[in-house]
Design a protein around this motif. Structure first.
Motif, PDB file in Angstrom:
ATOM      1  N   ASP A 194      38.085  39.022  43.346  1.00 15.53           N
ATOM      2  CA  ASP A 194      37.979  40.458  43.616  1.00 15.53           C
ATOM      3  C   ASP A 194      39.207  41.198  43.093  1.00 15.53           C
ATOM      4  O   ASP A 194      39.093  42.270  42.510  1.00 15.53           O
ATOM      5  N   GLY A 195      40.388  40.619  43.295  1.00 14.51           N
ATOM      6  CA  GLY A 195      41.616  41.240  42.810  1.00 14.51           C
ATOM      7  C   GLY A 195      41.656  41.334  41.302  1.00 14.51           C
ATOM      8  O   GLY A 195      42.101  42.343  40.736  1.00 14.51           O
ATOM      9  N   GLN A 207      38.994  41.513  39.330  1.00 16.14           N
ATOM     10  CA  GLN A 207      38.021  42.533  38.944  1.00 16.14           C
ATOM     11  C   GLN A 207      38.538  43.939  39.221  1.00 16.14           C
ATOM     12  O   GLN A 207      38.217  44.872  38.490  1.00 16.14           O
ATOM     13  N   ASP A 208      39.352  44.091  40.262  1.00 14.18           N
ATOM     14  CA  ASP A 208      39.938  45.395  40.594  1.00 14.18           C
ATOM     15  C   ASP A 208      41.215  45.668  39.809  1.00 14.18           C
ATOM     16  O   ASP A 208      41.884  46.672  40.036  1.00 14.18           O
ATOM     17  N   ARG A 209      41.581  44.738  38.930  1.00 15.73           N
ATOM     18  CA  ARG A 209      42.778  44.833  38.081  1.00 15.73           C
ATOM     19  C   ARG A 209      44.068  44.946  38.898  1.00 15.73           C
ATOM     20  O   ARG A 209      45.006  45.649  38.524  1.00 15.73           O
ATOM     21  N   LYS A 210      44.096  44.251  40.027  1.00 17.61           N
ATOM     22  CA  LYS A 210      45.316  44.228  40.835  1.00 17.61           C
ATOM     23  C   LYS A 210      46.312  43.270  40.188  1.00 17.61           C
ATOM     24  O   LYS A 210      45.925  42.280  39.579  1.00 17.61           O
ATOM     25  N   LYS A 215      38.819  36.223  47.148  1.00 14.41           N
ATOM     26  CA  LYS A 215      39.810  37.304  47.205  1.00 14.41           C
ATOM     27  C   LYS A 215      40.541  37.430  45.866  1.00 14.41           C
ATOM     28  O   LYS A 215      40.795  38.540  45.382  1.00 14.41           O
TER      29      LYS A 215
END
Length: 66
Positions: free
Chosen positions: A44-45, A47-50, A41
């Protein structure tokens, strides 16, 4: 969410790559556990630039009524 702890996490590109490699190896061997899912998680965050990722257990989610 008042009890939650806030942290800032910095991961070097090499460390991130090694974490990904470990997760892939564990997934291939069918040895994924809850902690591995949380690292997934986080990746993924990233990579999503969160800029914020909440890590919770199933118990936490039930307590919050999600």
């Amino acid at each position: 969410m008042d009890d939650y702890k806030y942290v800032q996490l910095m991961i070097s590109p090499d460390a991130l790559q090694k974490i990904k490699q470990i997760l892939i190896a564990k997934k291939m061997a069918n040895h994924i556990d809850t902690l591995d899912n949380q690292w997934g998680k986080i990746i993924d965050g990233i990579q999503d630039r969160k800029n914020s990722i909440t890590i919770e257990t199933k118990k936490d989610k039930e307590k919050e009524g999600k």
